[in-house]
Design a protein around this motif. Structure first.
Motif, PDB file in Angstrom:
ATOM      1  N   VAL A  74      78.200  72.098  88.190  1.00  0.00           N
ATOM      2  CA  VAL A  74      79.053  70.917  88.225  1.00  0.00           C
ATOM      3  C   VAL A  74      78.824  70.113  86.953  1.00  0.00           C
ATOM      4  CG1 VAL A  74      77.287  69.682  89.557  1.00  0.00           C
ATOM      5  CG2 VAL A  74      79.631  68.818  89.506  1.00  0.00           C
ATOM      6  N   THR A  75      79.918  69.650  86.336  1.00  0.00           N
ATOM      7  CA  THR A  75      79.855  68.894  85.084  1.00  0.00           C
ATOM      8  C   THR A  75      80.372  67.484  85.305  1.00  0.00           C
ATOM      9  OG1 THR A  75      80.164  70.902  83.767  1.00  0.00           O
ATOM     10  CG2 THR A  75      80.621  68.811  82.679  1.00  0.00           C
ATOM     11  N   MET A  76      79.687  66.521  84.687  1.00  0.00           N
ATOM     12  CA  MET A  76      80.085  65.123  84.821  1.00  0.00           C
ATOM     13  C   MET A  76      79.616  64.373  83.578  1.00  0.00           C
ATOM     14  SD  MET A  76      77.199  64.025  87.635  1.00  0.00           S
ATOM     15  CE  MET A  76      77.512  65.548  88.522  1.00  0.00           C
ATOM     16  N   THR A  77      79.980  63.099  83.496  1.00  0.00           N
ATOM     17  CA  THR A  77      79.503  62.275  82.388  1.00  0.00           C
ATOM     18  C   THR A  77      78.105  61.748  82.710  1.00  0.00           C
ATOM     19  OG1 THR A  77      80.401  60.206  83.292  1.00  0.00           O
ATOM     20  CG2 THR A  77      81.868  61.550  81.909  1.00  0.00           C
ATOM     21  N   LEU A  78      77.421  61.283  81.680  1.00  0.00           N
ATOM     22  CA  LEU A  78      76.097  60.693  81.895  1.00  0.00           C
ATOM     23  C   LEU A  78      76.173  59.484  82.817  1.00  0.00           C
ATOM     24  CD1 LEU A  78      74.570  60.929  78.301  1.00  0.00           C
ATOM     25  CD2 LEU A  78      73.668  62.016  80.371  1.00  0.00           C
ATOM     26  N   ASP A  79      77.230  58.699  82.683  1.00  0.00           N
ATOM     27  CA  ASP A  79      77.396  57.531  83.555  1.00  0.00           C
ATOM     28  C   ASP A  79      77.573  57.951  85.008  1.00  0.00           C
ATOM     29  OD1 ASP A  79      77.131  55.805  81.442  1.00  0.00           O
ATOM     30  OD2 ASP A  79      79.300  55.537  81.131  1.00  0.00           O
ATOM     31  N   ILE A  98      69.617  70.816  84.192  1.00  0.00           N
ATOM     32  CA  ILE A  98      70.834  70.334  83.550  1.00  0.00           C
ATOM     33  C   ILE A  98      70.876  70.752  82.089  1.00  0.00           C
ATOM     34  CG2 ILE A  98      71.022  68.321  85.079  1.00  0.00           C
ATOM     35  CD1 ILE A  98      69.936  66.604  82.774  1.00  0.00           C
ATOM     36  N   GLU A  99      72.090  70.730  81.535  1.00  0.00           N
ATOM     37  CA  GLU A  99      72.321  70.874  80.106  1.00  0.00           C
ATOM     38  C   GLU A  99      73.154  69.671  79.662  1.00  0.00           C
ATOM     39  OE1 GLU A  99      74.233  74.574  79.361  1.00  0.00           O
ATOM     40  OE2 GLU A  99      72.486  75.799  79.897  1.00  0.00           O
ATOM     41  N   VAL A 100      72.758  69.065  78.554  1.00  0.00           N
ATOM     42  CA  VAL A 100      73.441  67.875  78.055  1.00  0.00           C
ATOM     43  C   VAL A 100      74.186  68.225  76.776  1.00  0.00           C
ATOM     44  CG1 VAL A 100      73.177  65.497  77.259  1.00  0.00           C
ATOM     45  CG2 VAL A 100      71.673  66.391  79.064  1.00  0.00           C
ATOM     46  N   ASP A 101      75.461  67.904  76.740  1.00  0.00           N
ATOM     47  CA  ASP A 101      76.298  68.133  75.564  1.00  0.00           C
ATOM     48  C   ASP A 101      77.043  66.845  75.258  1.00  0.00           C
ATOM     49  OD1 ASP A 101      77.813  69.077  73.505  1.00  0.00           O
ATOM     50  OD2 ASP A 101      79.144  70.312  74.743  1.00  0.00           O
ATOM     51  N   GLY A 102      76.440  66.037  74.362  1.00  0.00           N
ATOM     52  CA  GLY A 102      77.033  64.740  74.062  1.00  0.00           C
ATOM     53  C   GLY A 102      76.935  63.832  75.273  1.00  0.00           C
ATOM     54  N   ASP A 103      78.098  63.392  75.781  1.00  0.00           N
ATOM     55  CA  ASP A 103      78.136  62.523  76.951  1.00  0.00           C
ATOM     56  C   ASP A 103      78.363  63.309  78.240  1.00  0.00           C
ATOM     57  OD1 ASP A 103      78.103  59.904  78.153  1.00  0.00           O
ATOM     58  OD2 ASP A 103      80.266  60.116  78.459  1.00  0.00           O
ATOM     59  N   ARG A 104      78.385  64.625  78.149  1.00  0.00           N
ATOM     60  CA  ARG A 104      78.644  65.463  79.315  1.00  0.00           C
ATOM     61  C   ARG A 104      77.355  66.132  79.778  1.00  0.00           C
ATOM     62  NH1 ARG A 104      83.336  64.329  81.538  1.00  0.00           N
ATOM     63  NH2 ARG A 104      83.593  66.471  82.315  1.00  0.00           N
TER      64      ARG A 104
END
Length: 250
Positions: free
Chosen positions: A111-116, A140-146
């Motif tokens: 599942v992908t979401m924004t940091l907020d 998790i994997e972080v790509d910019g704000d995603r």
């Protein structure tokens, strides 16, 4: 030089290709073709003087190599498959065994979401340290704000625990310990299957091995789930007994 395959066999017995013609027909650079020959992936050509002539079998093998590369095989793995094929094994059967062994056991949906959005699931608990730890643990994997979590089900379970009052940091610690235990358990199953199933099969039984591995997959998962459920029953009963003892003695 003509790009059309030429017939060089005595009596016109089938088409043959010079190296540039073969590379063009297979859609690969000549240097790649030469590299495959150096790695023993492609048999040597028939020689007429200083000219090497390749046949349709060479073209078929180049196309097979390309297909296997697209499926994620390494060149060393392809070399072993082709070697098995040359020894009389059916390559479809060999690939079937390889698929049975390497098909992912997990069917989890990421599942992908924004940091907020992630922070909103864990109010006051998501910061640089917790994000870095979750990344290091592979959650998790972080790509910019995603942010992409590897498993929607695990994320939902984590949210439920935190909302019940368990700090996120404690959940991550428990998850790390659980992963170590699962790795040990998985290693034990792999050793059992390798020692008593895979190593005991000869070339003629590869098709049967594929079926056996397919049957073992759900059996292994059920064994783990049933064992964990039983362990949870024991631990919950023990915790309740301790709670009742405290209440009756206070």
């Amino acid at each position: 030089m003509s790009e059309e395959p030429t017939d060089h066999r005595p009596g016109g017995g089938g088409r043959e290709y010079r190296i540039g013609e073969l590379a063009s027909a297979a859609g690969v650079p000549v240097r790649t073709l030469r590299y495959y020959q150096e790695r023993k992936l492609l048999p040597p050509p028939r020689r007429e003087g200083r000219i090497g002539l390749y046949c349709e079998d060479h073209l078929a093998r180049l196309r097979m190599i390309g297909n296997l590369l697209e499926r994620g095989h390494t060149l060393e793995g392809i070399r072993e498959l082709l070697s098995a094929w040359e020894q009389g094994r059916d390559i479809g059967t060999v690939l079937g065994v390889e698929k049975a062994v390497t098909t992912p056991w997990s069917n989890e949906v990421p599942v992908t979401m924004t940091l907020d959005e992630l922070a909103a699931l864990f109010p006051g608990e998501v910061g640089p340290d917790s994000l870095e730890r979750a990344v290091a643990l592979g959650h998790i994997e972080v790509d910019g704000d995603r942010v992409t979590h590897w498993s929607r089900r695990q994320l939902d379970a984590t949210v439920a625990l935190v909302r019940a009052g368990v700090p996120l940091d404690e959940v991550l610690s428990a998850g790390q310990q659980l992963q170590r235990s699962m790795d040990d358990l998985a290693a034990m199953f792999v050793r059992l299957i390798a020692a008593h199933v895979v190593n005991g099969v000869d070339d003629q039984d590869l098709g049967e091995l594929t079926d056996t591995l397919a049957r073992l997959r759900p059996g292994a998962q059920v064994t783990v789930e049933a064992g964990f459920a039983r362990a949870m029953d024991r631990q919950v009963r023990a915790a309740i007994d301790q709670l009742l003892d405290r209440l009756t003695t206070s």
